[in-house]
Design a protein around this motif. Structure first.
Motif, PDB file in Angstrom:
ATOM      1  N   ASN A   1       0.768  -1.401  -0.124  1.00 48.27           N
ATOM      2  CA  ASN A   1       0.420  -0.100  -0.110  1.00 48.27           C
ATOM      3  C   ASN A   1       0.569   1.404  -0.153  1.00 48.27           C
ATOM      4  OD1 ASN A   1      -2.654  -1.467   0.080  1.00 48.27           O
ATOM      5  ND2 ASN A   1      -2.186  -1.504   2.098  1.00 48.27           N
ATOM      6  N   ILE A   2       1.816   1.167  -0.174  1.00 45.74           N
ATOM      7  CA  ILE A   2       2.765   2.288   0.869  1.00 45.74           C
ATOM      8  C   ILE A   2       4.432   2.120  -0.143  1.00 45.74           C
ATOM      9  CG2 ILE A   2       2.297   3.558   2.235  1.00 45.74           C
ATOM     10  CD1 ILE A   2       4.817   1.966   3.548  1.00 45.74           C
ATOM     11  N   GLN A   3       3.814   2.120  -1.858  1.00 43.74           N
ATOM     12  CA  GLN A   3       4.859   0.899  -2.849  1.00 43.74           C
ATOM     13  C   GLN A   3       4.657   2.338  -3.977  1.00 43.74           C
ATOM     14  OE1 GLN A   3       7.173  -1.744  -3.881  1.00 43.74           O
ATOM     15  NE2 GLN A   3       6.371  -2.199  -2.099  1.00 43.74           N
ATOM     16  N   LYS A   4       6.669   2.675  -4.183  1.00 41.64           N
ATOM     17  CA  LYS A   4       6.465   3.900  -5.059  1.00 41.64           C
ATOM     18  C   LYS A   4       6.091   2.969  -6.140  1.00 41.64           C
ATOM     19  CE  LYS A   4      10.457   5.975  -2.559  1.00 41.64           C
ATOM     20  NZ  LYS A   4      12.383   5.736  -2.882  1.00 41.64           N
ATOM     21  N   LEU A   5       5.363   4.552  -7.376  1.00 45.91           N
ATOM     22  CA  LEU A   5       4.821   3.671  -8.299  1.00 45.91           C
ATOM     23  C   LEU A   5       5.634   4.730  -9.345  1.00 45.91           C
ATOM     24  CD1 LEU A   5       0.683   3.931  -7.896  1.00 45.91           C
ATOM     25  CD2 LEU A   5       2.152   2.021  -7.573  1.00 45.91           C
ATOM     26  N   LYS A   6       6.049   4.580 -10.304  1.00 46.30           N
ATOM     27  CA  LYS A   6       6.685   4.784 -11.596  1.00 46.30           C
ATOM     28  C   LYS A   6       5.271   5.207 -12.550  1.00 46.30           C
ATOM     29  CE  LYS A   6      10.173   4.881 -14.863  1.00 46.30           C
ATOM     30  NZ  LYS A   6      11.070   4.213 -15.371  1.00 46.30           N
TER      31      LYS A   6
ATOM     32  N   ILE B   1       8.166   8.773 -14.421  1.00 49.71           N
ATOM     33  CA  ILE B   1       9.014   9.131 -12.628  1.00 49.71           C
ATOM     34  C   ILE B   1       8.368   8.634 -12.048  1.00 49.71           C
ATOM     35  CG2 ILE B   1       8.746  11.925 -11.801  1.00 49.71           C
ATOM     36  CD1 ILE B   1       9.321  12.634 -13.612  1.00 49.71           C
ATOM     37  N   GLU B   2       8.832   7.937 -10.916  1.00 52.36           N
ATOM     38  CA  GLU B   2       8.869   7.135  -9.734  1.00 52.36           C
ATOM     39  C   GLU B   2       8.413   8.570  -8.597  1.00 52.36           C
ATOM     40  OE1 GLU B   2      11.399   5.708  -6.759  1.00 52.36           O
ATOM     41  OE2 GLU B   2      11.579   3.681  -8.131  1.00 52.36           O
ATOM     42  N   ARG B   3       7.310   8.271  -8.076  1.00 52.38           N
ATOM     43  CA  ARG B   3       6.643   9.095  -7.407  1.00 52.38           C
ATOM     44  C   ARG B   3       6.303   8.134  -6.101  1.00 52.38           C
ATOM     45  NH1 ARG B   3       3.591  13.221 -10.206  1.00 52.38           N
ATOM     46  NH2 ARG B   3       3.367  13.228  -7.767  1.00 52.38           N
ATOM     47  N   ASP B   4       5.933   8.906  -4.796  1.00 53.63           N
ATOM     48  CA  ASP B   4       5.910   8.274  -3.516  1.00 53.63           C
ATOM     49  C   ASP B   4       4.932   9.055  -2.775  1.00 53.63           C
ATOM     50  OD1 ASP B   4       6.008   6.898  -1.151  1.00 53.63           O
ATOM     51  OD2 ASP B   4       8.440   7.947  -0.573  1.00 53.63           O
ATOM     52  N   PRO B   5       3.738   8.241  -2.163  1.00 52.00           N
ATOM     53  CA  PRO B   5       2.837   8.819  -1.882  1.00 52.00           C
ATOM     54  C   PRO B   5       2.527   8.496  -0.191  1.00 52.00           C
ATOM     55  CG  PRO B   5       2.370   5.755  -2.274  1.00 52.00           C
ATOM     56  CD  PRO B   5       3.493   6.662  -2.691  1.00 52.00           C
ATOM     57  N   VAL B   6       4.419   8.318   0.186  1.00 49.26           N
ATOM     58  CA  VAL B   6       4.582   9.053   1.409  1.00 49.26           C
ATOM     59  C   VAL B   6       4.888   9.982   1.150  1.00 49.26           C
ATOM     60  CG1 VAL B   6       5.377   8.006   3.583  1.00 49.26           C
ATOM     61  CG2 VAL B   6       5.086   6.325   1.900  1.00 49.26           C
ATOM     62  N   VAL B   7       5.406  10.285  -0.065  1.00 44.64           N
ATOM     63  CA  VAL B   7       5.274  12.263   0.454  1.00 44.64           C
ATOM     64  C   VAL B   7       4.775  12.580  -0.029  1.00 44.64           C
ATOM     65  CG1 VAL B   7       7.334  13.899  -1.345  1.00 44.64           C
ATOM     66  CG2 VAL B   7       8.249  11.443  -0.451  1.00 44.64           C
ATOM     67  N   ALA B   8       3.704  12.027  -0.785  1.00 39.27           N
ATOM     68  CA  ALA B   8       2.758  13.491  -1.263  1.00 39.27           C
ATOM     69  C   ALA B   8       1.538  13.244   0.177  1.00 39.27           C
ATOM     70  CB  ALA B   8       1.814  12.699  -2.024  1.00 39.27           C
TER      71      ALA B   8
ATOM     72  N   ILE C   1       8.116  22.110  -6.189  1.00 38.46           N
ATOM     73  CA  ILE C   1       8.524  23.015  -6.078  1.00 38.46           C
ATOM     74  C   ILE C   1       9.069  23.574  -7.338  1.00 38.46           C
ATOM     75  CG2 ILE C   1       9.639  24.793  -4.460  1.00 38.46           C
ATOM     76  CD1 ILE C   1       8.288  23.781  -2.151  1.00 38.46           C
ATOM     77  N   LYS C   2      10.726  22.766  -7.338  1.00 32.39           N
ATOM     78  CA  LYS C   2      11.104  23.009  -8.791  1.00 32.39           C
ATOM     79  C   LYS C   2      10.538  21.693  -9.066  1.00 32.39           C
ATOM     80  CE  LYS C   2      15.743  22.030 -10.700  1.00 32.39           C
ATOM     81  NZ  LYS C   2      17.102  22.042 -10.946  1.00 32.39           N
ATOM     82  N   HIS C   3       9.930  22.211 -10.587  1.00 31.54           N
ATOM     83  CA  HIS C   3       9.459  21.316 -11.462  1.00 31.54           C
ATOM     84  C   HIS C   3       9.947  19.138 -11.237  1.00 31.54           C
ATOM     85  CE1 HIS C   3       6.981  24.746 -12.514  1.00 31.54           C
ATOM     86  NE2 HIS C   3       6.682  24.487 -11.273  1.00 31.54           N
ATOM     87  N   LEU C   4       9.327  18.894 -11.597  1.00 33.84           N
ATOM     88  CA  LEU C   4       9.762  17.556 -12.645  1.00 33.84           C
ATOM     89  C   LEU C   4       9.987  17.557 -13.496  1.00 33.84           C
ATOM     90  CD1 LEU C   4       6.736  14.566 -10.803  1.00 33.84           C
ATOM     91  CD2 LEU C   4       9.044  15.385  -9.655  1.00 33.84           C
ATOM     92  N   ALA C   5       9.713  17.965 -14.243  1.00 31.18           N
ATOM     93  CA  ALA C   5       9.565  18.450 -15.664  1.00 31.18           C
ATOM     94  C   ALA C   5      11.171  19.637 -15.914  1.00 31.18           C
ATOM     95  CB  ALA C   5       9.088  19.132 -16.878  1.00 31.18           C
ATOM     96  N   ASN C   6      11.959  19.804 -14.306  1.00 34.53           N
ATOM     97  CA  ASN C   6      13.022  20.578 -14.694  1.00 34.53           C
ATOM     98  C   ASN C   6      14.098  19.772 -13.410  1.00 34.53           C
ATOM     99  OD1 ASN C   6      12.904  22.462 -16.042  1.00 34.53           O
ATOM    100  ND2 ASN C   6      11.354  23.925 -15.019  1.00 34.53           N
ATOM    101  N   ALA C   7      13.952  18.226 -13.500  1.00 31.07           N
ATOM    102  CA  ALA C   7      14.930  17.906 -12.554  1.00 31.07           C
ATOM    103  C   ALA C   7      15.031  18.080 -11.075  1.00 31.07           C
ATOM    104  CB  ALA C   7      16.522  17.689 -13.808  1.00 31.07           C
ATOM    105  N   GLY C   8      13.977  18.627 -10.408  1.00 30.85           N
ATOM    106  CA  GLY C   8      12.989  18.349  -9.549  1.00 30.85           C
ATOM    107  C   GLY C   8      12.858  16.885  -9.092  1.00 30.85           C
TER     108      GLY C   8
END
Length: 322
Positions: free
Chosen positions: A226-231, A235-242, A277-284
């Motif tokens: 239930n807390i696996q990171k998803l691509k 881009i790899e996204r972490d639901p725990v960060v959200a 804050i630093k966009h993912l598209a800008n290597a955030g």
């Protein structure tokens, strides 16, 4: 996007980081799109610059300049160098040169093998590339004269992430006009990923910030399902960060001047959106030091509004507070 079976990793070459280049062509000289569509895999590419720096195993982004056709400009393929620059024989020129005198006989050519390429009309366009801070001043993408250009590791990593996010996007609509590409990849990340990430994050909103930090530190292979990171969108996204961003913000918009009334989502929480804050598209990065909560209105405004710089500057103060 078409990827060949022979996958090539570019992280290292004999224990060292590979070099990265942009090789350029003009549609009036070479019919690149026709060659890729026909399934051509190996190319002898005219090489006039950086000859002493190009080595087997290096990565090459194949860029087609504007020429007389704006629609074809962009990155069409990614290749690896399989033979260094040399002068080739007459028999090694293929049929995709537009005119006989365009073949640049007597000049050096580098042999490339295509690793992946975009379908016709789905190339990574100039608009998206120039919409990033890192690449916007890179001359090759302005149509500067030349054939071969090098990239720094940061530039190459960002360019490949843009490629993944755009060319691999399963909902990409090839009928979009070039001006539509100005929406940028950040909106695509968010619109496609938000519901999935929010559903997972919503199950963690009763946790404390300390608990969430400990969960973020758990390696991917040891995490509960239930807390696996998803691509998502490449881009790899972490639901725990959200979840961390929402708990820290108490599910409120973190722009100090916000007076918007938030509606409740289907789970009964105030609806906010997690912004990088630093966009993912800008290597955030997708980490707790680069996320903020915004109401839907200010989230759109920080991307497209006249006050986007003011909002971004205020959100930047959140970095380091965690």
């Amino acid at each position: 996007m078409t990827a060949l079976n022979e996958a090539v990793k570019f992280e290292s070459k004999n224990g060292e980081t590979v070099n990265n280049f942009v090789f350029q062509s003009l549609p009036e000289i070479y019919r690149l799109e026709d060659a890729l569509e026909a399934g051509k895999v190996e190319f002898n590419w005219l090489t006039t610059q950086l000859i002493n720096k190009i080595e087997v195993g290096d990565r090459v982004f194949i860029w087609q300049a504007k020429g007389k056709n704006e629609h074809s400009r962009g990155i069409h393929a990614i290749a690896t160098v399989i033979e260094g620059p040399r002068k080739i024989n007459e028999s090694e020129f293929d049929e995709y040169w537009v005119r006989e005198n365009d073949k640049a006989k007597g000049y050096f050519h580098t042999k490339l093998k295509i690793i992946e390429h975009a379908k016709r009309g789905r190339q990574l366009r100039q608009n998206l590339i120039k919409n990033t801070e890192v690449l916007q001043k890179k001359g090759v993408f302005d149509g500067i004269q030349g054939v071969n250009f090098n990239l720094t590791p940061e530039e190459a990593d960002l360019l490949y992430r843009l490629w993944e996010n755009h060319v691999h996007d399963p909902i990409y609509d090839s009928s979009l006009k070039i001006s539509d590409a100005l929406l940028g990849t950040e909106s695509k990340h968010d619109e496609n990923a938000r519901e999935i990430i929010d559903n997972l994050a919503s199950g963690l909103l009763q946790k404390s910030l300390t608990e969430l930090k400990l969960m973020i530190a758990i390696p991917q292979q040891k995490r509960d399902k239930n807390i696996q990171k998803l691509k998502l969108a490449g881009i790899e996204r972490d639901p725990v960060v959200a979840a961390y961003a929402r708990v820290r913000a108490s599910n409120k918009c973190e722009y100090l001047k916000c007076d918007s009334r938030l509606f409740e989502n289907k789970l009964g929480y105030p609806y906010v959106e997690v912004h990088h804050i630093k966009h993912l598209a800008n290597a955030g990065l997708d980490n707790i030091g680069n996320v903020a909560c915004l109401c839907p209105s200010h989230h759109r405004e920080v991307h497209y509004g006249q006050k986007r710089n003011e909002i971004a500057k205020q959100l930047g103060t959140l970095i380091g507070r965690n």
